[in-house]
Design an enzyme around this catalytic site. Sequence first.
Site, mmCIF file in Angstrom:
data_model
loop_
_atom_site.group_PDB
_atom_site.id
_atom_site.type_symbol
_atom_site.label_atom_id
_atom_site.label_comp_id
_atom_site.label_asym_id
_atom_site.label_seq_id
_atom_site.Cartn_x
_atom_site.Cartn_y
_atom_site.Cartn_z
ATOM 1 N N GLU A 141 10.854 6.361 5.788
ATOM 2 C CA GLU A 141 9.202 6.068 5.674
ATOM 3 C C GLU A 141 9.342 7.726 5.107
ATOM 4 O O GLU A 141 9.869 8.757 5.770
ATOM 5 C CB GLU A 141 8.845 6.219 7.232
ATOM 6 C CG GLU A 141 9.151 4.822 8.044
ATOM 7 C CD GLU A 141 8.333 3.594 8.289
ATOM 8 O OE1 GLU A 141 7.495 4.139 6.672
ATOM 9 O OE2 GLU A 141 8.512 2.467 8.624
ATOM 10 N N ARG A 193 0.892 -1.558 -0.065
ATOM 11 C CA ARG A 193 0.311 -0.448 -0.049
ATOM 12 C C ARG A 193 0.360 1.207 -0.265
ATOM 13 O O ARG A 193 0.475 2.253 -0.197
ATOM 14 C CB ARG A 193 -1.059 0.205 1.225
ATOM 15 C CG ARG A 193 -0.345 0.389 2.396
ATOM 16 C CD ARG A 193 -1.511 -0.294 3.952
ATOM 17 N NE ARG A 193 -0.337 -0.379 4.908
ATOM 18 C CZ ARG A 193 -0.957 -0.968 5.862
ATOM 19 N NH1 ARG A 193 -2.593 -1.187 5.874
ATOM 20 N NH2 ARG A 193 -0.486 -0.842 7.009
#
Length: 435
Positions: free
Chosen positions: A398, A190
Amino acid sequence: MKFLALFSLIAPLASAAVIPDKVVTYDGYRVVRIATHGRGEAIERRLKTLNAVQYNFDTQERIEIAIAPEDLGKFEKMDLEYEVLDEDLGASIAEEGGFSPISASRQIFSSLDDLTSTGFPDSSWFNAYHTFAEHQQWLVDVQTGLPQNSELFEVGRSFEDKPINGIHLWGKGGKDSKPAVLWHGTVHAREWISAMVVEYLTYGLITGYNSNNTQVQKILDSYDFYILPVVNPDGFVYTQTTNRLWRKNRQKHPSNSCVGTDINRNWNFKWDTPGGSSTNPCDETFRGLGAGNTPENTALTKHAEALAANKGIKAYIDWHSFSQLILLPYGYDCNRQVDNYEKQMSLAQGVATAIAGASSAKTRFKPGATCPSLYKAVGGSTDWMQDVGKAEISWCIELRPSGGFGGSGFVLPANQIKPSGEEMWQGMLHLLTTM
Ligand code: 0X9
Ligand code: ZN
């Protein structure tokens, strides 16, 4: 008797029929952040009764979760302290925009050989998200920009037999002659922004080298780059056909109907350590039935082992989203620090500064070791690359948005692809010229 005869006629038909999974639209799903005040586990258990998708695994302070519209009433009755992060996740997915589903004429290609270049891509590629087939084609096309100093490679096949491939770039001295820079994107299906950013960086290296940018030439003359934008193709395709928030691969497990293993809990390093992964196939962080038993992990491990045995791995980055973090090892042990911690931290701080300087928006990325700054995560790629792959630098980055949300977590509007890529390009220029 009659019943048995009828049953034996129907049963093979039923098992032969492949019933496609129901498409999840996420229309009307509300994303909330619940304050847990140290009671994360108990609250998590209650939330399990809802039709919902949990975003985070560090539940000490908060739980971020997307709740289906039919269960919002039940959730309200739980009387928890929460704030709304996204009123309608379906609307955010619609706004993410620009993605065209796989058409019959552009099926998943079984091999890169089936593709011929359609010409060097222009930067409009970064205005939208793309299908897996398009990502494959893009690699073929971009490779034509540096034909003498690059090649495409396949490290292996996914559970559903899709290719896991990448592009190898090199400079002076020929291929495989320098220490490796290894990038993995989209291990979590995702996290769409990761493939786009990895490709933005690839595009920067190729166009920079060709336009005689001395900084980029020096970088490519110093390292061999092995870049894999989509290492979890099955999961990625599933996010585009069926469920935008799918995380794991699509592996089936004997004696359990839940699908998928978290490839980032499957690496064969401290895999058995309790507490940083799940032994339940239905969980998002399921570690697999054995260390390295996902076909994706097997392929990636073999590839990394070969690089380590050749000129060594100088820097590994596993590109994820979201929260804007630069995570160093270790994930498996909060009390263990990497031997070259000072060096890795100072480089990560330099990268964060370069990112903040990339635009007037001053995007903040926070460096830190995985376990103390995020949560305990076992069987992760960066721990393996550090200790087994002997990488000098081993990070998980991230990407956008921040933990405070700037969209809806994993669903980031397409107009943020270029700014995300640009700030990371500045960050990588710092890393690749100073490491
Ligand atoms: O939990 C993860 O795998 C990563 N966060 S994410 O939200 N993208 O799923 C963090 C991984 C930290 N690094 C390693 N454990 N290697
Ligand atoms: Zn991830």
